[in-house]
Design a protein around this motif. Structure first.
Motif, PDB file in Angstrom:
ATOM      1  N   GLY A 109       0.684  -1.210  -0.039  1.00 21.60           N
ATOM      2  CA  GLY A 109       0.042   0.108  -0.030  1.00 21.60           C
ATOM      3  C   GLY A 109       0.890   1.158  -0.071  1.00 21.60           C
ATOM      4  N   THR A 110       2.125   1.331  -0.184  1.00 17.97           N
ATOM      5  CA  THR A 110       2.887   2.473   0.124  1.00 17.97           C
ATOM      6  C   THR A 110       2.459   3.250  -1.291  1.00 17.97           C
ATOM      7  OG1 THR A 110       4.597   0.919  -1.291  1.00 17.97           O
ATOM      8  CG2 THR A 110       4.745   1.418   1.202  1.00 17.97           C
ATOM      9  N   ALA A 111       3.238   4.263  -1.388  1.00 12.09           N
ATOM     10  CA  ALA A 111       2.978   5.275  -2.569  1.00 12.09           C
ATOM     11  C   ALA A 111       3.494   4.492  -4.014  1.00 12.09           C
ATOM     12  CB  ALA A 111       3.814   6.572  -2.293  1.00 12.09           C
ATOM     13  N   GLY A 112       2.333   4.701  -4.898  1.00 13.99           N
ATOM     14  CA  GLY A 112       2.600   3.932  -6.276  1.00 13.99           C
ATOM     15  C   GLY A 112       2.371   2.573  -6.234  1.00 13.99           C
ATOM     16  N   GLY A 113       2.002   2.027  -4.909  1.00 13.38           N
ATOM     17  CA  GLY A 113       1.516   0.559  -4.963  1.00 13.38           C
ATOM     18  C   GLY A 113      -0.123   0.282  -5.265  1.00 13.38           C
ATOM     19  N   VAL A 114      -0.801  -0.227  -4.392  1.00  9.06           N
ATOM     20  CA  VAL A 114      -2.072  -0.536  -4.575  1.00  9.06           C
ATOM     21  C   VAL A 114      -3.044   0.564  -4.607  1.00  9.06           C
ATOM     22  CG1 VAL A 114      -4.310  -1.503  -3.788  1.00  9.06           C
ATOM     23  CG2 VAL A 114      -2.212  -2.877  -3.820  1.00  9.06           C
ATOM     24  N   GLY A 115      -3.648   0.813  -5.820  1.00 11.28           N
ATOM     25  CA  GLY A 115      -4.325   2.156  -5.898  1.00 11.28           C
ATOM     26  C   GLY A 115      -5.846   2.004  -6.501  1.00 11.28           C
ATOM     27  N   ALA A 116      -6.254   0.676  -6.576  1.00  9.22           N
ATOM     28  CA  ALA A 116      -7.533   0.390  -7.018  1.00  9.22           C
ATOM     29  C   ALA A 116      -8.203  -1.036  -6.378  1.00  9.22           C
ATOM     30  CB  ALA A 116      -7.686   0.470  -8.337  1.00  9.22           C
ATOM     31  N   ILE A 117      -9.153  -1.093  -6.524  1.00  9.59           N
ATOM     32  CA  ILE A 117      -9.875  -2.580  -5.949  1.00  9.59           C
ATOM     33  C   ILE A 117     -10.810  -3.147  -7.201  1.00  9.59           C
ATOM     34  CG2 ILE A 117     -11.328  -3.523  -4.560  1.00  9.59           C
ATOM     35  CD1 ILE A 117     -10.233  -1.643  -2.342  1.00  9.59           C
ATOM     36  N   ARG A 126     -19.871  -1.371  -4.578  1.00 10.93           N
ATOM     37  CA  ARG A 126     -18.864  -0.619  -5.052  1.00 10.93           C
ATOM     38  C   ARG A 126     -18.798   0.676  -3.914  1.00 10.93           C
ATOM     39  NH1 ARG A 126     -18.906   3.193 -10.286  1.00 10.93           N
ATOM     40  NH2 ARG A 126     -16.662   3.780 -10.201  1.00 10.93           N
ATOM     41  N   ALA A 127     -20.051   1.174  -3.716  1.00 13.04           N
ATOM     42  CA  ALA A 127     -20.041   2.437  -2.703  1.00 13.04           C
ATOM     43  C   ALA A 127     -19.430   1.981  -1.532  1.00 13.04           C
ATOM     44  CB  ALA A 127     -21.466   2.827  -2.752  1.00 13.04           C
ATOM     45  N   LEU A 128     -19.989   0.815  -0.846  1.00 12.56           N
ATOM     46  CA  LEU A 128     -19.465   0.275   0.566  1.00 12.56           C
ATOM     47  C   LEU A 128     -17.865   0.209   0.565  1.00 12.56           C
ATOM     48  CD1 LEU A 128     -22.355  -2.217   1.291  1.00 12.56           C
ATOM     49  CD2 LEU A 128     -21.895  -0.035   2.322  1.00 12.56           C
ATOM     50  N   LEU A 129     -17.515  -0.166  -0.382  1.00 15.33           N
ATOM     51  CA  LEU A 129     -15.723  -0.650  -0.651  1.00 15.33           C
ATOM     52  C   LEU A 129     -15.157   0.770  -0.589  1.00 15.33           C
ATOM     53  CD1 LEU A 129     -15.662  -4.052  -2.608  1.00 15.33           C
ATOM     54  CD2 LEU A 129     -15.813  -3.650   0.045  1.00 15.33           C
ATOM     55  N   GLN A 130     -15.550   1.682  -1.648  1.00  8.28           N
ATOM     56  CA  GLN A 130     -14.937   2.860  -1.736  1.00  8.28           C
ATOM     57  C   GLN A 130     -14.788   3.674  -0.560  1.00  8.28           C
ATOM     58  OE1 GLN A 130     -14.984   3.692  -6.546  1.00  8.28           O
ATOM     59  NE2 GLN A 130     -16.735   4.812  -5.398  1.00  8.28           N
ATOM     60  N   ASP A 131     -16.058   3.662   0.200  1.00 13.69           N
ATOM     61  CA  ASP A 131     -16.192   4.325   1.595  1.00 13.69           C
ATOM     62  C   ASP A 131     -15.292   3.919   2.554  1.00 13.69           C
ATOM     63  OD1 ASP A 131     -18.035   6.044   0.257  1.00 13.69           O
ATOM     64  OD2 ASP A 131     -19.860   5.279   1.568  1.00 13.69           O
ATOM     65  N   PRO A 134     -10.466   3.642  -5.321  1.00 14.55           N
ATOM     66  CA  PRO A 134     -11.537   3.635  -6.557  1.00 14.55           C
ATOM     67  C   PRO A 134     -11.946   2.092  -6.707  1.00 14.55           C
ATOM     68  CG  PRO A 134      -9.257   4.477  -7.181  1.00 14.55           C
ATOM     69  CD  PRO A 134      -9.122   4.578  -5.689  1.00 14.55           C
ATOM     70  N   THR A 135     -13.016   1.931  -6.982  1.00 15.92           N
ATOM     71  CA  THR A 135     -13.370   0.516  -7.008  1.00 15.92           C
ATOM     72  C   THR A 135     -14.202   0.223  -8.318  1.00 15.92           C
ATOM     73  OG1 THR A 135     -13.234   0.253  -4.418  1.00 15.92           O
ATOM     74  CG2 THR A 135     -14.355  -1.297  -5.757  1.00 15.92           C
ATOM     75  N   VAL A 136     -14.321  -1.002  -8.537  1.00 17.55           N
ATOM     76  CA  VAL A 136     -15.288  -1.343  -9.585  1.00 17.55           C
ATOM     77  C   VAL A 136     -15.629  -2.877  -9.227  1.00 17.55           C
ATOM     78  CG1 VAL A 136     -14.098  -0.521 -11.668  1.00 17.55           C
ATOM     79  CG2 VAL A 136     -13.468  -2.876 -11.230  1.00 17.55           C
ATOM     80  N   VAL A 137     -17.054  -3.071  -9.394  1.00 16.23           N
ATOM     81  CA  VAL A 137     -17.431  -4.229  -9.203  1.00 16.23           C
ATOM     82  C   VAL A 137     -18.273  -4.940 -10.236  1.00 16.23           C
ATOM     83  CG1 VAL A 137     -19.356  -5.598  -7.810  1.00 16.23           C
ATOM     84  CG2 VAL A 137     -17.897  -3.546  -6.714  1.00 16.23           C
ATOM     85  N   GLY A 160      -9.103 -10.790 -13.468  1.00 19.86           N
ATOM     86  CA  GLY A 160     -10.050  -9.864 -14.445  1.00 19.86           C
ATOM     87  C   GLY A 160     -10.389  -8.757 -13.644  1.00 19.86           C
ATOM     88  N   ALA A 161     -10.992  -8.863 -12.482  1.00 16.06           N
ATOM     89  CA  ALA A 161     -11.320  -7.672 -11.674  1.00 16.06           C
ATOM     90  C   ALA A 161     -10.405  -6.696 -11.466  1.00 16.06           C
ATOM     91  CB  ALA A 161     -12.177  -8.159 -10.505  1.00 16.06           C
ATOM     92  N   ALA A 162      -9.289  -7.123 -11.056  1.00 16.34           N
ATOM     93  CA  ALA A 162      -8.210  -6.284 -10.866  1.00 16.34           C
ATOM     94  C   ALA A 162      -7.605  -5.449 -12.231  1.00 16.34           C
ATOM     95  CB  ALA A 162      -7.005  -7.006 -10.515  1.00 16.34           C
ATOM     96  N   LEU A 163      -7.625  -6.198 -13.327  1.00 21.54           N
ATOM     97  CA  LEU A 163      -7.292  -5.360 -14.602  1.00 21.54           C
ATOM     98  C   LEU A 163      -8.529  -4.596 -14.815  1.00 21.54           C
ATOM     99  CD1 LEU A 163      -6.257  -8.815 -16.653  1.00 21.54           C
ATOM    100  CD2 LEU A 163      -4.613  -6.758 -15.797  1.00 21.54           C
ATOM    101  N   LEU A 164      -9.770  -4.718 -14.674  1.00 18.68           N
ATOM    102  CA  LEU A 164     -10.677  -3.870 -14.807  1.00 18.68           C
ATOM    103  C   LEU A 164     -10.601  -2.651 -14.031  1.00 18.68           C
ATOM    104  CD1 LEU A 164     -13.965  -6.054 -15.188  1.00 18.68           C
ATOM    105  CD2 LEU A 164     -12.867  -4.600 -17.063  1.00 18.68           C
ATOM    106  N   ALA A 165      -9.995  -2.751 -12.741  1.00 19.90           N
ATOM    107  CA  ALA A 165     -10.084  -1.631 -11.872  1.00 19.90           C
ATOM    108  C   ALA A 165      -8.831  -0.836 -12.315  1.00 19.90           C
ATOM    109  CB  ALA A 165      -9.787  -2.216 -10.470  1.00 19.90           C
ATOM    110  N   LEU A 166      -7.762  -1.427 -12.917  1.00 16.06           N
ATOM    111  CA  LEU A 166      -6.714  -0.562 -13.410  1.00 16.06           C
ATOM    112  C   LEU A 166      -6.933   0.134 -14.669  1.00 16.06           C
ATOM    113  CD1 LEU A 166      -3.734  -2.972 -12.584  1.00 16.06           C
ATOM    114  CD2 LEU A 166      -3.940  -0.883 -11.563  1.00 16.06           C
ATOM    115  N   GLU A 167      -7.725  -0.458 -15.376  1.00 20.88           N
ATOM    116  CA  GLU A 167      -8.105   0.001 -16.639  1.00 20.88           C
ATOM    117  C   GLU A 167      -9.016   1.361 -16.488  1.00 20.88           C
ATOM    118  OE1 GLU A 167      -9.776  -2.739 -19.105  1.00 20.88           O
ATOM    119  OE2 GLU A 167      -8.109  -4.177 -18.920  1.00 20.88           O
ATOM    120  N   ALA A 168      -9.940   1.234 -15.264  1.00 20.88           N
ATOM    121  CA  ALA A 168     -11.143   2.281 -14.956  1.00 20.88           C
ATOM    122  C   ALA A 168      -9.984   3.447 -14.680  1.00 20.88           C
ATOM    123  CB  ALA A 168     -11.886   2.071 -13.944  1.00 20.88           C
TER     124      ALA A 168
END
Lengths: 321, 321
Positions: free
Chosen positions: B61-69, B98-103, B108-111, B310-318
């Motif tokens: 989770g450090t800077a430049g690390g995990v940035g989307a779900i 999606r809203a619950l996880l973002q909060d 930023p999250t995609v479901v 696939g979910a992670a890839l969609l999150a990065l693409e978003a």
């Protein structure tokens, strides 16, 4: 070059050609009385099509007039190449119709499946939704699908063969395509006539047999006419047809997540005696119906002009019109 | 803000949660051993999901690390809202995941539907074609469809319910969704176990019953294992499964005009004993097979990681990654 103001549209079916001239708003400038289409000779079909084009082009062919041609053709049609791979009830195969017409007329041309063009006319001028399907229930069952406000054609143009969804693979009814259990084998106007003929044979003095002049002459039209008179036997056949259509529509909605279903073609003119069982069957078979907004299922606004008008509109749009 | 380098992906099924961390190229940075998912309590599911996220986020989770779900969830999921309308084998309804996880995470999250995310992983990292379908044959039959190189979601996100195509409406098999004749009722791993169990009951000393420790214990996995040993009874059940899958694939190809079919999920690991009858049935039921290029039908390259990846890839693409 200025955008063309008008396009000639043609609907080249298995048995007849309908055609006319329209502008980009769907105003009909001219149209011909539908005429027979040579059923099996490729050259004869091309000649007949070119005759119609010349007839409609001459009076409107002046500068700023007819500037494009659109054809809706029965069969599997490659998009955008406009090559007819195969057509039902015809002897021709692999006809590069778009190229042939462009060469012969010098006008930019589009050629698409006839159910696709009718779908597009309905979307543009009749009932519309960003995600919708149009089914035409006549001799066969054809259809088109609009996704995100665009006509969906699949990878090569031969998608949305709605009549060939497999809905009864262990049934006894063989489709004209050779497969058992296609929707078209069970839910076309032809199937309706078959259902009606079988029922009339059991009741030779009944309304159906009387209207048709004998059970063996019963057609889908006979059944629709008898249903209009309230004949319970005819109504039961429409219910059977509607049952199968509803099953097909359930699969379409499960797959495409549609907002609207439009029913066109001759059989759809039966109105509520068909639409009610269609809706009931659809609601029974669609998955998770409690958790979705059910799309409306409505009769087409456009009648027999839809095929050629949609083709003309596509031709104008291809020119930026 | 810099583009996120990694995303956490989660595959939240009816019974388990799989998850990991990947970059935009599908390199797996970390993953968890799949763990049970609370089946029916909405709050418990959310807690379990957040536990997994925290576990994977901390070390990366450090800077430049995990940035989307990204989450692939079983059930009908609104896109892009990421609201779960309803999920099989669960008690929760109308969960704005999606809203619950973002909060809760600030990320930023995609479901999306889990079969959609698995389809996208296969498209991005496994077998791909601009127009393709992915079917996952396990407890149920799920799937996703790629059209013109984009994941197709329909008007609201709940399309491509491939398991609920109606293929045998007059059959006797009721689907978990309540409808009779869905593909899933006839072509899932669960159906395979049912076929195998019935066959084993007729042959209590046979391979199937022996492997399972009794006919009533036969599952789809038992059938696949017996088929690997060449057991003719097991092979016949795979043929039956393949027959139905081929029928469903024929309808998919007739409608979507696809170039490639990928089969995933547990049952698809049976290999040729399943794929051969699938192909034969597909070729039998697809319309106008002499006039089309038949799509390949291949086993998935990605295994059980497809859903979360696939979910992670969609999150990065978003996020533009």
């Amino acid at each position: 070059m200025a955008l063309p103001r008008y396009a000639i549209g043609l609907d080249v079916g298995g048995t007849k050609i309908a055609a006319g001239v329209t502008d980009a708003h769907g105003e009909v400038i001219a149209k011909i009385t539908p005429r027979p289409c040579p059923a099996s000779e490729q050259d004869a079909v091309l000649t007949a099509v070119l005759d119609v084009i010349e007839e409609l082009r001459d009076p409107y062919g002046t500068a700023g007039g007819v500037g494009a041609i659109g054809v809706g053709a029965a069969g599997l049609v490659d998009w955008p190449q406009g090559r007819i791979r195969t057509a039902p009830n015809s002897g021709y195969r692999d006809v590069p119709l778009r190229a042939l017409l462009q060469d012969a007329t010098g006008l930019p041309t589009v050629v698409d499946n006839d159910a696709n063009t009718a779908c597009w006319a309905e979307y543009r001028l009749g009932h519309r939704a960003p995600y919708m399907a149009f089914l035409t229930v006549g001799t066969g069952v054809g259809g088109g699908v609009v996704l995100a406000d665009r006509l969906f054609r699949g990878s090569s143009g031969i998608g949305t063969e709605i009549g060939h969804m497999v809905v009864d693979p262990y049934g006894s009814q063989r489709c004209g395509c050779g497969t058992v259990g296609c929707l078209e084998a069970l839910a076309s106007g032809t199937a309706l006539g078959r259902y009606g003929g079988a029922a009339a044979a059991l009741d030779p003095g009944g309304t159906l047999a009387t209207l048709a002049g004998g059970a063996s002459h019963v057609t889908g039209e006979t059944v629709s006419a008898a249903a209009l008179q309230g004949d319970p036997t005819a109504l039961a056949q429409l219910e059977r047809l509607g049952h199968w259509l509803g099953i097909g529509i359930a699969t379409l909605v499960n797959l495409f997540d549609l907002q609207l279903i439009v029913l066109g073609g001759g059989a759809a003119q039966a109105g509520d005696p068909l639409l009610k069982p269609v809706r009931a069957s659809f609601e029974h078979f669609v998955t998770a119906r409690a958790h979705r907004e059910l799309p409306d299922i409505v009769p087409a606004r456009l009648a027999t002009d839809a095929g050629w008008m949609g083709a003309a509109l596509l031709a104008l749009e291809a020119q930026g019109g």
